[in-house]
Design an enzyme around this catalytic site. Structure first.
Site, mmCIF file in Angstrom:
data_model
loop_
_atom_site.group_PDB
_atom_site.id
_atom_site.type_symbol
_atom_site.label_atom_id
_atom_site.label_comp_id
_atom_site.label_asym_id
_atom_site.label_seq_id
_atom_site.Cartn_x
_atom_site.Cartn_y
_atom_site.Cartn_z
ATOM 1 N N SER A 232 44.780 42.402 35.238
ATOM 2 C CA SER A 232 45.070 41.293 33.605
ATOM 3 C C SER A 232 45.497 42.233 33.156
ATOM 4 O O SER A 232 45.493 43.642 33.376
ATOM 5 C CB SER A 232 43.650 41.324 33.405
ATOM 6 N N TYR A 245 35.637 41.469 29.223
ATOM 7 C CA TYR A 245 36.593 40.929 30.315
ATOM 8 C C TYR A 245 37.612 42.196 30.405
ATOM 9 O O TYR A 245 37.561 42.825 31.491
ATOM 10 C CB TYR A 245 37.604 39.962 30.364
#
Length: 380
Positions: A232, A245
Protein backbone atom coordinates in the site's frame (compact mmCIF):
# COMPACT_ATOMS: atom_id res chain seq x y z
CA UNK A 1 22.43 32.15 -1.83
CA UNK A 2 23.82 30.10 1.04
CA UNK A 3 22.38 27.04 2.77
CA UNK A 4 22.41 26.37 6.46
CA UNK A 5 20.55 23.66 8.38
CA UNK A 6 18.52 22.60 5.32
CA UNK A 7 17.17 26.12 4.76
CA UNK A 8 17.88 28.37 1.82
CA UNK A 9 19.21 31.73 2.91
CA UNK A 10 18.90 34.66 0.56
CA UNK A 11 21.09 37.68 1.26
CA UNK A 12 20.16 41.36 1.23
CA UNK A 13 22.66 44.26 1.52
CA UNK A 14 23.19 45.73 4.96
CA UNK A 15 25.99 47.72 6.62
CA UNK A 16 28.61 45.75 8.56
CA UNK A 17 31.22 47.39 10.85
CA UNK A 18 34.93 46.64 10.23
CA UNK A 19 37.89 46.75 12.64
CA UNK A 20 40.24 49.72 12.65
CA UNK A 21 37.65 52.28 11.68
CA UNK A 22 37.71 51.36 8.04
CA UNK A 23 34.79 52.15 5.80
CA UNK A 24 31.86 49.90 6.59
CA UNK A 25 31.33 47.04 4.15
CA UNK A 26 27.98 45.87 2.91
CA UNK A 27 26.65 42.93 4.91
CA UNK A 28 24.16 40.33 3.76
CA UNK A 29 21.00 40.20 5.84
CA UNK A 30 19.62 36.68 5.85
CA UNK A 31 16.05 35.91 4.99
CA UNK A 32 15.09 32.31 5.63
CA UNK A 33 12.85 30.62 3.08
CA UNK A 34 11.63 27.13 3.84
CA UNK A 35 12.87 24.58 1.35
CA UNK A 36 9.37 23.18 1.21
CA UNK A 37 8.10 26.36 -0.47
CA UNK A 38 10.42 25.99 -3.44
CA UNK A 39 10.41 22.22 -3.70
CA UNK A 40 6.67 21.80 -3.38
CA UNK A 41 6.09 24.47 -6.01
CA UNK A 42 8.63 22.88 -8.32
CA UNK A 43 7.20 19.38 -7.91
CA UNK A 44 3.64 20.51 -8.38
CA UNK A 45 4.22 22.82 -11.36
CA UNK A 46 3.73 20.11 -13.99
CA UNK A 47 0.51 19.06 -12.25
CA UNK A 48 -1.15 22.44 -12.05
CA UNK A 49 -3.07 21.94 -15.27
CA UNK A 50 -4.44 18.52 -14.36
CA UNK A 51 -8.25 18.34 -14.46
CA UNK A 52 -10.06 17.95 -11.17
CA UNK A 53 -7.11 19.13 -9.12
CA UNK A 54 -6.42 22.33 -7.22
CA UNK A 55 -3.09 23.23 -5.65
CA UNK A 56 -2.88 26.13 -3.21
CA UNK A 57 0.17 27.90 -1.80
CA UNK A 58 -0.47 30.86 0.49
CA UNK A 59 1.82 33.08 2.50
CA UNK A 60 1.46 34.73 5.88
CA UNK A 61 3.69 37.11 7.78
CA UNK A 62 6.52 35.27 9.58
CA UNK A 63 5.06 31.97 8.35
CA UNK A 64 4.49 30.04 5.16
CA UNK A 65 1.53 27.70 4.89
CA UNK A 66 1.50 25.10 2.14
CA UNK A 67 -1.72 23.35 1.33
CA UNK A 68 -2.02 20.56 -1.18
CA UNK A 69 -5.78 20.11 -1.30
CA UNK A 70 -6.94 16.58 -0.69
CA UNK A 71 -7.60 14.23 -3.54
CA UNK A 72 -11.05 13.70 -4.98
CA UNK A 73 -12.43 10.80 -6.96
CA UNK A 74 -12.25 12.89 -10.14
CA UNK A 75 -8.46 13.10 -10.00
CA UNK A 76 -6.92 10.94 -12.70
CA UNK A 77 -4.92 7.94 -11.58
CA UNK A 78 -1.25 7.93 -12.50
CA UNK A 79 -1.08 5.15 -15.09
CA UNK A 80 2.21 3.68 -16.22
CA UNK A 81 2.63 2.50 -19.77
CA UNK A 82 4.26 -0.90 -19.79
CA UNK A 83 6.60 -2.39 -22.36
CA UNK A 84 5.28 -5.27 -24.44
CA UNK A 85 8.14 -7.69 -23.74
CA UNK A 86 6.52 -10.61 -21.92
CA UNK A 87 7.37 -14.12 -20.87
CA UNK A 88 5.81 -16.97 -22.82
CA UNK A 89 3.92 -19.16 -23.12
CA UNK A 90 1.47 -17.77 -20.55
CA UNK A 91 -0.92 -20.68 -20.97
CA UNK A 92 1.44 -23.10 -19.27
CA UNK A 93 2.05 -20.95 -16.20
CA UNK A 94 0.23 -21.43 -12.89
CA UNK A 95 -0.45 -18.56 -10.49
CA UNK A 96 -1.85 -18.68 -6.95
CA UNK A 97 -3.70 -15.54 -5.83
CA UNK A 98 -4.85 -15.06 -2.23
CA UNK A 99 -7.89 -13.07 -1.11
CA UNK A 100 -10.06 -13.67 -4.20
CA UNK A 101 -13.48 -13.44 -2.52
CA UNK A 102 -13.76 -9.78 -3.55
CA UNK A 103 -11.81 -6.64 -4.38
CA UNK A 104 -8.46 -6.79 -6.15
CA UNK A 105 -8.14 -10.56 -5.81
CA UNK A 106 -11.51 -11.28 -7.39
CA UNK A 107 -10.83 -8.99 -10.36
CA UNK A 108 -7.28 -10.26 -10.71
CA UNK A 109 -8.32 -13.92 -10.79
CA UNK A 110 -10.71 -13.25 -13.67
CA UNK A 111 -8.21 -11.06 -15.50
CA UNK A 112 -5.33 -13.53 -15.28
CA UNK A 113 -7.67 -16.29 -16.41
CA UNK A 114 -8.60 -14.20 -19.45
CA UNK A 115 -4.89 -13.82 -20.19
CA UNK A 116 -4.44 -17.58 -20.34
CA UNK A 117 -2.92 -18.33 -16.93
CA UNK A 118 -3.82 -21.38 -14.89
CA UNK A 119 -5.27 -19.59 -11.86
CA UNK A 120 -5.70 -20.93 -8.34
CA UNK A 121 -7.94 -18.45 -6.53
CA UNK A 122 -7.59 -18.66 -2.76
CA UNK A 123 -10.87 -17.71 -1.08
CA UNK A 124 -11.47 -17.28 2.65
CA UNK A 125 -15.22 -17.90 2.33
CA UNK A 126 -15.34 -20.74 -0.18
CA UNK A 127 -16.66 -23.11 2.48
CA UNK A 128 -19.48 -20.64 3.20
CA UNK A 129 -20.63 -20.33 -0.41
CA UNK A 130 -19.64 -16.68 -0.82
CA UNK A 131 -21.06 -14.85 -3.86
CA UNK A 132 -17.61 -14.03 -5.21
CA UNK A 133 -16.60 -17.69 -5.08
CA UNK A 134 -19.81 -18.71 -6.84
CA UNK A 135 -19.16 -16.23 -9.64
CA UNK A 136 -15.62 -17.50 -10.18
CA UNK A 137 -16.83 -21.10 -10.14
CA UNK A 138 -19.58 -20.24 -12.60
CA UNK A 139 -16.94 -19.70 -15.29
CA UNK A 140 -16.57 -23.51 -15.28
CA UNK A 141 -13.04 -23.35 -16.64
CA UNK A 142 -10.32 -25.93 -16.17
CA UNK A 143 -7.89 -23.00 -15.89
CA UNK A 144 -9.60 -21.33 -12.91
CA UNK A 145 -9.98 -23.19 -9.66
CA UNK A 146 -11.14 -21.74 -6.35
CA UNK A 147 -9.61 -23.21 -3.20
CA UNK A 148 -10.40 -22.76 0.47
CA UNK A 149 -7.64 -20.60 1.94
CA UNK A 150 -7.27 -18.77 5.22
CA UNK A 151 -3.72 -17.39 5.18
CA UNK A 152 -3.70 -17.38 8.99
CA UNK A 153 -4.07 -21.18 9.16
CA UNK A 154 -1.01 -23.27 8.38
CA UNK A 155 -3.17 -26.28 7.53
CA UNK A 156 -5.12 -24.27 4.92
CA UNK A 157 -1.89 -22.96 3.42
CA UNK A 158 -0.28 -26.39 3.24
CA UNK A 159 -3.39 -27.92 1.69
CA UNK A 160 -3.60 -25.13 -0.90
CA UNK A 161 0.04 -25.57 -1.92
CA UNK A 162 -0.45 -29.33 -2.22
CA UNK A 163 -3.53 -28.73 -4.38
CA UNK A 164 -1.46 -26.57 -6.70
CA UNK A 165 1.41 -29.04 -6.78
CA UNK A 166 -0.81 -32.02 -7.59
CA UNK A 167 -2.54 -30.05 -10.37
CA UNK A 168 0.65 -29.15 -12.22
CA UNK A 169 1.52 -31.16 -15.31
CA UNK A 170 5.12 -31.34 -14.11
CA UNK A 171 5.57 -30.35 -10.45
CA UNK A 172 9.33 -30.34 -10.90
CA UNK A 173 8.95 -27.35 -13.21
CA UNK A 174 7.23 -25.52 -10.39
CA UNK A 175 4.60 -22.79 -10.13
CA UNK A 176 5.14 -19.52 -11.94
CA UNK A 177 3.61 -16.96 -9.62
CA UNK A 178 2.29 -16.13 -6.15
CA UNK A 179 0.26 -12.98 -5.56
CA UNK A 180 -0.07 -12.18 -1.85
CA UNK A 181 -3.22 -10.10 -1.97
CA UNK A 182 -5.20 -11.22 1.09
CA UNK A 183 -5.49 -8.46 3.66
CA UNK A 184 -7.71 -6.63 6.09
CA UNK A 185 -7.83 -3.01 7.15
CA UNK A 186 -8.91 -1.02 10.14
CA UNK A 187 -8.53 2.45 11.61
CA UNK A 188 -8.15 4.19 14.94
CA UNK A 189 -5.58 6.27 16.75
CA UNK A 190 -3.03 4.42 18.86
CA UNK A 191 -4.87 4.98 22.17
CA UNK A 192 -8.14 3.96 20.53
CA UNK A 193 -6.81 0.65 19.18
CA UNK A 194 -6.69 -2.54 21.22
CA UNK A 195 -3.73 -4.90 21.20
CA UNK A 196 -6.04 -7.61 19.83
CA UNK A 197 -6.72 -5.41 16.80
CA UNK A 198 -3.02 -4.85 16.17
CA UNK A 199 -2.42 -8.61 16.33
CA UNK A 200 -5.40 -9.48 14.13
CA UNK A 201 -4.36 -7.15 11.31
CA UNK A 202 -0.73 -8.27 11.50
CA UNK A 203 -1.71 -11.95 11.43
CA UNK A 204 -3.39 -11.52 8.05
CA UNK A 205 -1.45 -8.76 6.32
CA UNK A 206 2.08 -9.53 7.45
CA UNK A 207 2.36 -13.06 8.84
CA UNK A 208 -0.11 -14.34 6.24
CA UNK A 209 2.15 -12.99 3.51
CA UNK A 210 5.24 -14.55 5.12
CA UNK A 211 3.47 -17.88 5.70
CA UNK A 212 2.20 -18.12 2.10
CA UNK A 213 5.54 -17.13 0.62
CA UNK A 214 7.59 -19.63 2.63
CA UNK A 215 5.24 -22.45 1.68
CA UNK A 216 5.24 -21.58 -2.03
CA UNK A 217 8.91 -20.78 -2.52
CA UNK A 218 10.06 -24.33 -3.35
CA UNK A 219 7.63 -24.38 -6.29
CA UNK A 220 8.42 -20.77 -7.27
CA UNK A 221 12.17 -21.42 -7.20
CA UNK A 222 11.83 -24.41 -9.53
CA UNK A 223 10.04 -22.25 -12.09
CA UNK A 224 12.33 -19.25 -11.52
CA UNK A 225 9.04 -17.45 -11.18
CA UNK A 226 7.53 -14.40 -9.51
CA UNK A 227 6.34 -13.26 -6.10
CA UNK A 228 4.08 -10.20 -6.14
CA UNK A 229 3.15 -8.69 -2.78
CA UNK A 230 0.27 -6.25 -2.50
CA UNK A 231 1.37 -3.56 -0.09
CA UNK A 232 0.00 0.00 0.00
CA UNK A 233 1.06 3.60 -0.24
CA UNK A 234 0.68 3.38 3.56
CA UNK A 235 3.58 0.95 3.52
CA UNK A 236 5.78 3.83 2.41
CA UNK A 237 4.32 6.72 4.40
CA UNK A 238 2.42 6.63 7.66
CA UNK A 239 -0.88 8.34 8.33
CA UNK A 240 -2.70 9.33 11.52
CA UNK A 241 -5.30 6.83 12.76
CA UNK A 242 -3.94 4.03 10.55
CA UNK A 243 -1.11 2.60 12.65
CA UNK A 244 -2.39 -1.04 12.73
CA UNK A 245 -2.50 -1.09 8.93
CA UNK A 246 0.68 0.93 8.36
CA UNK A 247 2.75 -1.31 10.63
CA UNK A 248 1.82 -4.39 8.62
CA UNK A 249 2.37 -2.80 5.22
CA UNK A 250 5.76 -1.38 6.25
CA UNK A 251 6.55 -4.94 7.29
CA UNK A 252 5.47 -6.29 3.89
CA UNK A 253 7.78 -3.77 2.22
CA UNK A 254 10.77 -4.85 4.33
CA UNK A 255 9.99 -8.54 3.87
CA UNK A 256 9.72 -8.04 0.10
CA UNK A 257 13.07 -6.25 -0.08
CA UNK A 258 14.84 -8.96 1.91
CA UNK A 259 13.23 -11.66 -0.21
CA UNK A 260 14.18 -9.88 -3.43
CA UNK A 261 17.83 -9.76 -2.39
CA UNK A 262 17.83 -13.44 -1.49
CA UNK A 263 15.94 -14.67 -4.55
CA UNK A 264 17.88 -12.69 -7.16
CA UNK A 265 20.73 -15.23 -7.47
CA UNK A 266 18.10 -17.97 -7.88
CA UNK A 267 16.31 -16.27 -10.78
CA UNK A 268 13.12 -15.43 -8.85
CA UNK A 269 11.81 -11.88 -9.23
CA UNK A 270 9.98 -10.14 -6.39
CA UNK A 271 7.77 -7.08 -6.92
CA UNK A 272 5.68 -4.89 -4.63
CA UNK A 273 2.46 -3.17 -5.71
CA UNK A 274 1.56 -0.10 -3.63
CA UNK A 275 -2.04 0.94 -4.39
CA UNK A 276 -3.32 4.36 -3.41
CA UNK A 277 -6.81 4.99 -2.08
CA UNK A 278 -9.11 2.39 -3.66
CA UNK A 279 -11.44 1.95 -0.70
CA UNK A 280 -14.40 3.18 -2.74
CA UNK A 281 -13.72 0.46 -5.32
CA UNK A 282 -13.10 -2.43 -2.94
CA UNK A 283 -16.09 -1.84 -0.62
CA UNK A 284 -13.92 -2.38 2.45
CA UNK A 285 -15.89 0.17 4.44
CA UNK A 286 -19.55 1.04 4.17
CA UNK A 287 -20.84 3.92 6.34
CA UNK A 288 -22.61 1.33 8.48
CA UNK A 289 -19.45 -0.71 8.99
CA UNK A 290 -17.42 2.37 9.90
CA UNK A 291 -20.01 3.36 12.49
CA UNK A 292 -20.17 -0.17 13.90
CA UNK A 293 -16.39 -0.28 14.27
CA UNK A 294 -16.42 3.18 15.87
CA UNK A 295 -19.13 2.27 18.39
CA UNK A 296 -17.35 -0.91 19.41
CA UNK A 297 -14.06 0.96 19.66
CA UNK A 298 -15.57 3.63 21.92
CA UNK A 299 -17.26 1.06 24.16
CA UNK A 300 -13.98 -0.81 24.65
CA UNK A 301 -11.85 2.26 25.44
CA UNK A 302 -10.40 2.58 28.95
CA UNK A 303 -12.28 5.14 30.98
CA UNK A 304 -9.23 7.42 31.29
CA UNK A 305 -8.91 7.58 27.48
CA UNK A 306 -12.61 8.37 26.99
CA UNK A 307 -12.43 11.07 29.62
CA UNK A 308 -9.21 12.68 28.33
CA UNK A 309 -10.17 12.80 24.64
CA UNK A 310 -13.93 13.18 24.89
CA UNK A 311 -16.62 11.98 22.48
CA UNK A 312 -16.48 15.11 20.33
CA UNK A 313 -12.83 14.56 19.41
CA UNK A 314 -13.48 10.87 18.80
CA UNK A 315 -16.44 11.59 16.49
CA UNK A 316 -14.42 14.15 14.52
CA UNK A 317 -11.78 11.52 13.78
CA UNK A 318 -14.42 9.01 12.71
CA UNK A 319 -15.95 11.63 10.41
CA UNK A 320 -12.56 12.18 8.75
CA UNK A 321 -12.26 8.44 8.17
CA UNK A 322 -15.72 8.36 6.58
CA UNK A 323 -14.73 11.15 4.20
CA UNK A 324 -11.52 9.32 3.27
CA UNK A 325 -13.39 6.09 2.60
CA UNK A 326 -15.87 7.85 0.32
CA UNK A 327 -13.09 9.31 -1.81
CA UNK A 328 -10.50 7.69 -3.99
CA UNK A 329 -10.60 5.83 -7.25
CA UNK A 330 -13.36 3.41 -8.19
CA UNK A 331 -11.40 1.95 -11.11
CA UNK A 332 -9.10 -0.89 -10.03
CA UNK A 333 -7.62 -1.49 -13.49
CA UNK A 334 -4.30 0.30 -12.69
CA UNK A 335 -3.72 -2.18 -9.85
CA UNK A 336 -4.68 -5.17 -12.02
CA UNK A 337 -2.41 -3.94 -14.83
CA UNK A 338 0.50 -3.50 -12.41
CA UNK A 339 0.20 -7.04 -11.04
CA UNK A 340 -0.15 -8.44 -14.55
CA UNK A 341 3.01 -6.65 -15.66
CA UNK A 342 4.89 -7.95 -12.62
CA UNK A 343 3.89 -11.49 -13.57
CA UNK A 344 4.45 -11.29 -17.31
CA UNK A 345 7.25 -8.79 -18.04
CA UNK A 346 10.72 -10.14 -18.69
CA UNK A 347 12.05 -7.35 -16.46
CA UNK A 348 9.32 -6.46 -13.92
CA UNK A 349 9.65 -3.36 -11.76
CA UNK A 350 10.66 -3.56 -8.12
CA UNK A 351 7.75 -1.33 -7.11
CA UNK A 352 4.52 -0.23 -8.77
CA UNK A 353 2.57 2.86 -7.70
CA UNK A 354 -1.03 2.72 -8.96
CA UNK A 355 -2.35 5.86 -7.29
CA UNK A 356 -3.64 9.30 -8.19
CA UNK A 357 -1.31 12.27 -8.57
CA UNK A 358 -2.06 13.73 -5.17
CA UNK A 359 -0.99 10.61 -3.33
CA UNK A 360 2.01 10.02 -5.59
CA UNK A 361 3.31 13.53 -4.94
CA UNK A 362 2.63 13.22 -1.22
CA UNK A 363 4.53 9.93 -1.09
CA UNK A 364 7.55 11.46 -2.83
CA UNK A 365 7.62 14.39 -0.42
CA UNK A 366 7.13 12.27 2.69
CA UNK A 367 9.78 9.73 1.71
CA UNK A 368 12.42 12.11 0.33
CA UNK A 369 12.25 15.28 2.44
CA UNK A 370 13.13 15.66 6.12
CA UNK A 371 10.29 14.69 8.42
CA UNK A 372 10.04 18.23 9.79
CA UNK A 373 9.26 19.50 6.29
CA UNK A 374 6.77 16.83 5.23
CA UNK A 375 5.03 16.99 8.63
CA UNK A 376 4.65 20.73 8.16
CA UNK A 377 3.05 20.28 4.74
CA UNK A 378 0.71 17.38 5.37
CA UNK A 379 0.27 16.62 9.05
CA UNK A 380 0.43 19.72 11.25
Amino acid sequence: MRRRGGLAQVGHPETRATPGGRKPEPRRRLTILPVATMLTARLSRPLLQLPGKTWSFSGRENEMRHTLLSSTSSVPVACRTYAADTVSPVGSKAVLVTGCDSGFGFSLAKHLHSKGFLVFAGCLLKDKGDDGVKELDSLKSDRLRTIQLNVCKSEDVEKAVETVRSSLQDPEKGMWGLVNNAGISTFGEVEFTSMDTYKEVAEVNLWGTVRMTKSCLPLIRRAKGRVVNISSMLGRMANPARSPYCITKFGVEAFSDCLRYEMHPLGVKVSVVEPGNYIAATSLYSPERIQAIANRMWDELPEVVRRDYGRKYFDEKISKMENYCNSGSTDTSPVIDAVTHALTATTPYTRYHPMDYYWWLRMQIMTHLPGAVSDRIYIH
